[in-house]
Design a protein around this motif. Sequence first.
Motif, PDB file in Angstrom:
ATOM      1  N   LEU A  22      -7.792   7.429 -79.313  1.00  0.00           N
ATOM      2  CA  LEU A  22      -7.716   6.561 -78.643  1.00  0.00           C
ATOM      3  C   LEU A  22      -7.782   6.741 -77.046  1.00  0.00           C
ATOM      4  O   LEU A  22      -9.061   6.076 -75.752  1.00  0.00           O
ATOM      5  CB  LEU A  22      -7.625   4.447 -78.636  1.00  0.00           C
ATOM      6  N   ILE A  23      -6.950   6.423 -76.567  1.00  0.00           N
ATOM      7  CA  ILE A  23      -6.772   7.407 -74.677  1.00  0.00           C
ATOM      8  C   ILE A  23      -8.196   8.547 -74.665  1.00  0.00           C
ATOM      9  O   ILE A  23      -7.771   8.001 -73.452  1.00  0.00           O
ATOM     10  CB  ILE A  23      -5.501   8.065 -75.052  1.00  0.00           C
ATOM     11  N   LEU A  24      -8.571   9.357 -75.393  1.00  0.00           N
ATOM     12  CA  LEU A  24      -9.312   9.847 -75.486  1.00  0.00           C
ATOM     13  C   LEU A  24     -10.667   9.831 -74.704  1.00  0.00           C
ATOM     14  O   LEU A  24     -11.511   9.232 -73.456  1.00  0.00           O
ATOM     15  CB  LEU A  24      -9.680  11.593 -76.205  1.00  0.00           C
ATOM     16  N   GLU A  25     -10.821   7.901 -75.202  1.00  0.00           N
ATOM     17  CA  GLU A  25     -12.391   7.619 -75.833  1.00  0.00           C
ATOM     18  C   GLU A  25     -11.814   6.622 -74.084  1.00  0.00           C
ATOM     19  O   GLU A  25     -13.081   6.712 -73.476  1.00  0.00           O
ATOM     20  CB  GLU A  25     -12.042   6.790 -76.555  1.00  0.00           C
ATOM     21  N   LEU A  26     -11.010   6.448 -73.925  1.00  0.00           N
ATOM     22  CA  LEU A  26     -10.530   5.642 -72.891  1.00  0.00           C
ATOM     23  C   LEU A  26     -10.582   5.634 -71.968  1.00  0.00           C
ATOM     24  O   LEU A  26     -11.734   5.745 -70.386  1.00  0.00           O
ATOM     25  CB  LEU A  26      -9.494   4.912 -73.733  1.00  0.00           C
ATOM     26  N   GLN A  27     -10.452   7.403 -71.581  1.00  0.00           N
ATOM     27  CA  GLN A  27     -10.566   7.868 -70.285  1.00  0.00           C
ATOM     28  C   GLN A  27     -12.042   8.767 -70.566  1.00  0.00           C
ATOM     29  O   GLN A  27     -12.424   7.795 -68.882  1.00  0.00           O
ATOM     30  CB  GLN A  27      -9.571   9.717 -70.380  1.00  0.00           C
ATOM     31  N   THR A  28     -12.173   8.505 -71.116  1.00  0.00           N
ATOM     32  CA  THR A  28     -13.751   9.040 -71.324  1.00  0.00           C
ATOM     33  C   THR A  28     -15.017   7.829 -70.549  1.00  0.00           C
ATOM     34  O   THR A  28     -15.519   8.034 -69.539  1.00  0.00           O
ATOM     35  CB  THR A  28     -14.400   9.118 -72.507  1.00  0.00           C
ATOM     36  N   LEU A  29     -14.582   6.740 -70.590  1.00  0.00           N
ATOM     37  CA  LEU A  29     -15.077   5.432 -70.789  1.00  0.00           C
ATOM     38  C   LEU A  29     -15.061   5.193 -69.124  1.00  0.00           C
ATOM     39  O   LEU A  29     -15.484   4.523 -68.448  1.00  0.00           O
ATOM     40  CB  LEU A  29     -14.783   3.911 -72.020  1.00  0.00           C
ATOM     41  N   ARG A  30     -13.610   5.754 -68.897  1.00  0.00           N
ATOM     42  CA  ARG A  30     -12.995   5.520 -67.243  1.00  0.00           C
ATOM     43  C   ARG A  30     -13.916   6.327 -66.206  1.00  0.00           C
ATOM     44  O   ARG A  30     -14.857   5.279 -65.113  1.00  0.00           O
ATOM     45  CB  ARG A  30     -11.422   5.659 -67.199  1.00  0.00           C
ATOM     46  N   GLU A  31     -13.703   7.732 -66.599  1.00  0.00           N
ATOM     47  CA  GLU A  31     -14.807   8.126 -65.741  1.00  0.00           C
ATOM     48  C   GLU A  31     -16.238   8.288 -65.802  1.00  0.00           C
ATOM     49  O   GLU A  31     -16.874   7.718 -64.456  1.00  0.00           O
ATOM     50  CB  GLU A  31     -14.266   9.249 -66.994  1.00  0.00           C
ATOM     51  N   MET A  32     -16.595   7.336 -67.065  1.00  0.00           N
ATOM     52  CA  MET A  32     -17.955   6.793 -67.213  1.00  0.00           C
ATOM     53  C   MET A  32     -17.997   5.758 -66.198  1.00  0.00           C
ATOM     54  O   MET A  32     -19.625   5.938 -65.367  1.00  0.00           O
ATOM     55  CB  MET A  32     -18.459   6.256 -68.062  1.00  0.00           C
ATOM     56  N   LEU A  33     -17.287   4.903 -66.151  1.00  0.00           N
ATOM     57  CA  LEU A  33     -17.364   3.084 -65.061  1.00  0.00           C
ATOM     58  C   LEU A  33     -17.381   4.054 -63.373  1.00  0.00           C
ATOM     59  O   LEU A  33     -18.214   3.248 -63.284  1.00  0.00           O
ATOM     60  CB  LEU A  33     -16.415   2.444 -65.521  1.00  0.00           C
ATOM     61  N   HIS A  34     -16.645   5.043 -63.299  1.00  0.00           N
ATOM     62  CA  HIS A  34     -15.961   5.410 -62.265  1.00  0.00           C
ATOM     63  C   HIS A  34     -17.350   6.288 -61.438  1.00  0.00           C
ATOM     64  O   HIS A  34     -17.876   5.880 -60.292  1.00  0.00           O
ATOM     65  CB  HIS A  34     -15.172   6.595 -62.437  1.00  0.00           C
ATOM     66  N   THR A  35     -17.886   6.599 -62.802  1.00  0.00           N
ATOM     67  CA  THR A  35     -19.330   7.232 -61.435  1.00  0.00           C
ATOM     68  C   THR A  35     -20.508   6.200 -61.841  1.00  0.00           C
ATOM     69  O   THR A  35     -21.808   6.416 -60.567  1.00  0.00           O
ATOM     70  CB  THR A  35     -19.820   8.690 -62.813  1.00  0.00           C
ATOM     71  N   GLU A  36     -20.791   5.230 -63.087  1.00  0.00           N
ATOM     72  CA  GLU A  36     -21.929   4.033 -62.790  1.00  0.00           C
ATOM     73  C   GLU A  36     -21.214   3.735 -61.289  1.00  0.00           C
ATOM     74  O   GLU A  36     -22.071   2.911 -60.781  1.00  0.00           O
ATOM     75  CB  GLU A  36     -21.391   3.648 -63.576  1.00  0.00           C
ATOM     76  N   GLY A  37     -20.108   3.187 -61.187  1.00  0.00           N
ATOM     77  CA  GLY A  37     -19.772   2.448 -59.601  1.00  0.00           C
ATOM     78  C   GLY A  37     -20.167   2.760 -58.586  1.00  0.00           C
ATOM     79  O   GLY A  37     -20.852   3.000 -57.492  1.00  0.00           O
ATOM     80  N   ALA A  38     -19.718   4.338 -58.848  1.00  0.00           N
ATOM     81  CA  ALA A  38     -20.109   5.363 -57.426  1.00  0.00           C
ATOM     82  C   ALA A  38     -21.749   5.133 -57.333  1.00  0.00           C
ATOM     83  O   ALA A  38     -22.242   4.980 -56.541  1.00  0.00           O
ATOM     84  CB  ALA A  38     -19.591   6.794 -57.751  1.00  0.00           C
ATOM     85  N   ARG A  39     -22.515   5.159 -58.438  1.00  0.00           N
ATOM     86  CA  ARG A  39     -24.025   5.570 -58.372  1.00  0.00           C
ATOM     87  C   ARG A  39     -24.577   3.885 -57.893  1.00  0.00           C
ATOM     88  O   ARG A  39     -25.474   3.811 -57.339  1.00  0.00           O
ATOM     89  CB  ARG A  39     -24.748   5.341 -59.632  1.00  0.00           C
ATOM     90  N   VAL A  40     -24.010   2.875 -58.454  1.00  0.00           N
ATOM     91  CA  VAL A  40     -24.112   1.365 -57.999  1.00  0.00           C
ATOM     92  C   VAL A  40     -23.694   1.168 -56.387  1.00  0.00           C
ATOM     93  O   VAL A  40     -24.839   0.691 -55.160  1.00  0.00           O
ATOM     94  CB  VAL A  40     -23.810   0.128 -58.212  1.00  0.00           C
ATOM     95  N   GLN A  41     -22.617   1.633 -55.921  1.00  0.00           N
ATOM     96  CA  GLN A  41     -22.938   1.718 -54.470  1.00  0.00           C
ATOM     97  C   GLN A  41     -24.013   2.746 -53.602  1.00  0.00           C
ATOM     98  O   GLN A  41     -23.763   1.799 -52.541  1.00  0.00           O
ATOM     99  CB  GLN A  41     -20.772   2.740 -54.251  1.00  0.00           C
ATOM    100  N   ARG A  42     -23.409   3.335 -54.323  1.00  0.00           N
ATOM    101  CA  ARG A  42     -25.224   4.590 -52.954  1.00  0.00           C
ATOM    102  C   ARG A  42     -26.130   3.720 -53.441  1.00  0.00           C
ATOM    103  O   ARG A  42     -27.089   4.033 -51.971  1.00  0.00           O
ATOM    104  CB  ARG A  42     -25.299   5.983 -54.217  1.00  0.00           C
ATOM    105  N   GLU A  43     -26.415   3.177 -54.714  1.00  0.00           N
ATOM    106  CA  GLU A  43     -27.638   2.559 -54.630  1.00  0.00           C
ATOM    107  C   GLU A  43     -27.868   0.931 -53.414  1.00  0.00           C
ATOM    108  O   GLU A  43     -29.304   0.675 -52.725  1.00  0.00           O
ATOM    109  CB  GLU A  43     -28.472   2.158 -55.630  1.00  0.00           C
ATOM    110  N   ILE A  44     -27.065   0.765 -53.928  1.00  0.00           N
ATOM    111  CA  ILE A  44     -27.065  -0.550 -52.899  1.00  0.00           C
ATOM    112  C   ILE A  44     -26.935  -0.338 -51.187  1.00  0.00           C
ATOM    113  O   ILE A  44     -27.733  -1.103 -50.462  1.00  0.00           O
ATOM    114  CB  ILE A  44     -25.683  -1.233 -52.763  1.00  0.00           C
ATOM    115  N   VAL A  45     -25.951   0.848 -50.639  1.00  0.00           N
ATOM    116  CA  VAL A  45     -26.686   1.010 -48.970  1.00  0.00           C
ATOM    117  C   VAL A  45     -27.541   1.700 -49.222  1.00  0.00           C
ATOM    118  O   VAL A  45     -28.124   1.892 -47.965  1.00  0.00           O
ATOM    119  CB  VAL A  45     -25.502   3.204 -49.896  1.00  0.00           C
ATOM    120  N   GLU A  46     -28.440   2.622 -49.851  1.00  0.00           N
ATOM    121  CA  GLU A  46     -29.827   2.455 -50.036  1.00  0.00           C
ATOM    122  C   GLU A  46     -30.775   2.010 -49.819  1.00  0.00           C
ATOM    123  O   GLU A  46     -32.085   1.509 -48.675  1.00  0.00           O
ATOM    124  CB  GLU A  46     -30.187   3.423 -51.003  1.00  0.00           C
TER     125      GLU A  46
END
Length: 126
Positions: A68-92
């Motif tokens: 479960l810890i590994l799955e949560l870490q994977t999900l956190r990384e995915m959320l971080h990556t998607e958050g960064a992508r959304v921020q880039r899209e908003i700036v663009e």
Amino acid sequence: MTVIKSSEPAETGKAGESQVEGEIREFVRRDIATLRRQPENESEMVASNIGTLLQRVAGTSVKEIDKLILELQTLREMLHTEGARVQREIVEYATLSQAAMQSTRIIAESLTHWKKVPDAPSMRHD
């Protein structure tokens, strides 16, 4: 619009997680080590059997927790990556929107200048 992100909270969180995981593993190892000593009498043998059973259950639980810890870490990384992508899209989008508004202003100003220019005599067709 400039976005500045610090990586300190993420690194601090990861260090804290590693420390907690290490402490959990050390706790389980200590319990297992005390359960493995040789029994001296029948009651200790029964306790040892119960201890072995608990060890198996705890081992399964620890494996599930690790999974479960590994799955949560994977999900956190995915959320971080998607958050960064959304921020880039908003700036663009904001940049594109500002450019469109500026272009619209320039066109509108050009049209008002055209209206103010009188018809030249050489261009009239009477």
